[in-house]
Design a protein around this motif. Structure first.
Motif: not given
Length: 172
Positions: A54-60
């Motif tokens: 989920e952390e790496r999925m952050k768009y910004r």
């Protein structure tokens, strides 16, 4: 100037960045029914596969809203717009006044009316982080899955399921 954005995906992020290029001091309020920081929706299949977090999925970055000086209201659902008065109503009774409003909520999946489909106990859509989490929880190694739709979303879902189940059966 007070800008209110309904939604928290790519369009809303682009809007925030565009506003800040033109208006350094205007108030920006982001309202989104999902409780998550902005994330890449196409990456939900990689989350299902275990190829991302989920952390790496952050768009910004995590500090994006703070750096952009935004008020963020995550997990809040907009229910009504009163355009003449420039009011936005939230499900919890909150009323937000605005000067400029952007509705950037994206699309919503639907389950077509096909005979017998209403009786299927475990039906899932695959458009959001919550959808991916629910599907992941429902999948077992011996799960049988029918994917309706062979567009990008359906194919990405099939990729995640195949990785999780170790196989995928294709029916012509």
């Amino acid at each position: 100037m007070k800008y209110v954005l309904i939604g928290n995906s790519a369009a809303a992020v682009g809007c925030i960045e565009g506003i800040r290029q033109q208006d350094k001091n205007g108030e920006i309020v982001v309202v989104a029914d999902e409780p998550y920081h902005t994330y890449s929706r196409p990456a939900i299949s990689y989350l299902l596969c275990g190829r991302t977090t989920e952390e790496r999925m952050k768009y910004r970055p995590s500090d994006f809203y703070k750096k952009m000086d935004c008020t963020v209201m995550l997990g809040k659902k907009a229910t009504k717009i009163e355009p003449q008065k420039k009011w936005l109503f939230l499900e919890d009774g909150t009323i937000i006044e605005y000067n400029k409003l952007l509705v950037a909520t994206g699309s919503r999946p639907f389950i077509p009316e096909i005979g017998g489909l209403a009786e299927v106990r475990k039906r899932h859509t695959f458009m959001s982080l919550d959808d991916a989490k629910a599907l992941d929880a429902a999948l077992k190694a011996d799960s049988r899955v029918l994917i309706m739709g062979a567009g990008l979303i359906g194919l990405k879902c099939a990729e995640g399921i195949a990785h999780k189940a170790g196989r995928i059966d294709v029916v012509d």
